[in-house]
Design a protein around this motif. Structure first.
Motif, mmCIF file in Angstrom:
data_model
loop_
_atom_site.group_PDB
_atom_site.id
_atom_site.type_symbol
_atom_site.label_atom_id
_atom_site.label_comp_id
_atom_site.label_asym_id
_atom_site.label_seq_id
_atom_site.Cartn_x
_atom_site.Cartn_y
_atom_site.Cartn_z
ATOM 1 N N TYR A 38 14.694 -56.783 29.727
ATOM 2 C CA TYR A 38 14.373 -55.499 30.342
ATOM 3 C C TYR A 38 15.597 -54.576 30.417
ATOM 4 N N SER A 39 16.764 -55.071 30.007
ATOM 5 C CA SER A 39 17.976 -54.244 29.989
ATOM 6 C C SER A 39 17.884 -53.260 28.821
ATOM 7 N N PRO A 40 18.546 -52.099 28.916
ATOM 8 C CA PRO A 40 18.501 -51.138 27.808
ATOM 9 C C PRO A 40 18.980 -51.728 26.476
ATOM 10 N N THR A 41 19.977 -52.605 26.515
ATOM 11 C CA THR A 41 20.521 -53.184 25.290
ATOM 12 C C THR A 41 19.472 -53.966 24.512
ATOM 13 N N GLU A 42 18.548 -54.600 25.197
ATOM 14 C CA GLU A 42 17.497 -55.373 24.529
ATOM 15 C C GLU A 42 16.174 -54.618 24.475
ATOM 16 N N PHE A 43 15.855 -53.875 25.530
ATOM 17 C CA PHE A 43 14.541 -53.238 25.585
ATOM 18 C C PHE A 43 14.389 -52.118 24.561
ATOM 19 N N ILE A 44 15.387 -51.283 24.413
ATOM 20 C CA ILE A 44 15.268 -50.141 23.494
ATOM 21 C C ILE A 44 15.066 -50.607 22.051
ATOM 22 N N PRO A 45 15.905 -51.540 21.522
ATOM 23 C CA PRO A 45 15.611 -52.035 20.166
ATOM 24 C C PRO A 45 14.271 -52.773 20.098
ATOM 25 N N GLY A 46 13.902 -53.457 21.181
ATOM 26 C CA GLY A 46 12.611 -54.151 21.209
ATOM 27 C C GLY A 46 11.451 -53.194 21.045
ATOM 28 N N ALA A 47 11.532 -52.050 21.709
ATOM 29 C CA ALA A 47 10.482 -51.031 21.590
ATOM 30 C C ALA A 47 10.515 -50.370 20.212
ATOM 31 N N LYS A 48 11.726 -50.118 19.708
ATOM 32 C CA LYS A 48 11.874 -49.465 18.401
ATOM 33 C C LYS A 48 11.339 -50.340 17.267
ATOM 34 N N TYR A 49 11.623 -51.647 17.334
ATOM 35 C CA TYR A 49 11.266 -52.557 16.236
ATOM 36 C C TYR A 49 10.052 -53.429 16.566
ATOM 37 N N TYR A 50 9.288 -53.041 17.556
ATOM 38 C CA TYR A 50 8.101 -53.804 17.947
ATOM 39 C C TYR A 50 7.166 -54.039 16.753
ATOM 40 N N MET A 51 6.732 -55.310 16.583
ATOM 41 C CA MET A 51 5.785 -55.648 15.517
ATOM 42 C C MET A 51 4.523 -56.314 16.058
ATOM 43 N N GLY A 52 4.604 -56.931 17.211
ATOM 44 C CA GLY A 52 3.435 -57.541 17.831
ATOM 45 C C GLY A 52 3.185 -58.982 17.462
ATOM 46 N N ASP A 53 3.526 -59.372 16.232
ATOM 47 C CA ASP A 53 3.249 -60.739 15.803
ATOM 48 C C ASP A 53 4.525 -61.556 15.575
ATOM 49 N N GLN A 54 5.670 -60.961 15.871
ATOM 50 C CA GLN A 54 6.942 -61.671 15.792
ATOM 51 C C GLN A 54 7.973 -60.915 16.617
#
Length: 179
Positions: A38-54
């Motif tokens: 939930y930190s910006p360092t992980e959350f922002i790339p997580g939202a940007k590169y979200y794929m749903g199945d991996q």
């Protein structure tokens, strides 16, 4: 960007890990599981590169060739075997270190929850075992850590979640699987 979808996915995963950790007898540990996502360092790339199945970390790797979010994550979460590396004094080489059993138990819960979250309806109790045996993790963990995780994942595949979690709850020192 898919911030809401990413938030829902990581929260679903985390809630499943918490549920599993409580049943495995490490509930307090489960409450702190993956808070760094939930930190910006992980959350922002997580939202940007979200794929749903991996993992979105794979998307970041495809794009950049590496994942800063993953490097941040593994350095803060002791349930990842990649956290357990240090320099060997004699050789000055980076080597894996045996993981404490409490973190192997959390790693088990994390892998089961990830298999359920990303595998969705294709999840079976064999899924986490198959994921481990098809990966290169064995060559990156100590033999002892690998054999303990393998023991739990084989038990899950053969006896199911309820029995495996009950075993984990009552067992302080994890046995090692025969290979």
């Amino acid at each position: 960007m898919h911030p809401l979808k990413h938030f829902i996915t990581i929260t679903k995963h985390r809630n499943e890990v918490i549920r599993l950790c409580f049943k495995a007898g490490i509930g307090f540990q489960g409450l702190f599981h993956d808070l760094s996502k939930y930190s910006p360092t992980e959350f922002i790339p997580g939202a940007k590169y979200y794929m749903g199945d991996q993992s979105p970390n794979n998307g970041e790797r495809y794009d950049k060739g590496y994942s800063l979010a993953w490097m941040h994550h593994k350095g803060r979460n002791k349930h990842h075997f990649e956290f357990w590396y240090d320099y060997e004094m004699a050789t000055k080489k980076l080597v894996p270190i045996d993981m404490p059993d409490r973190y192997i138990k959390e790693m088990f819960c994390d892998r089961v929850a990830a298999s359920k979250t990303y595998g969705k309806s294709s999840y079976t109790q064999e899924s986490p075992l198959l994921y481990l045996t098809k990966s290169t993790a064995r060559e990156k963990m100590t033999e002892k850590t690998y054999r303990k995780l393998l023991y739990l994942l084989k038990m899950l595949a053969e006896k199911g979640e309820k029995e495996t979690l009950a075993f984990m709850r009552r067992t302080k020192v994890l046995p090692e699987a025969e290979i």
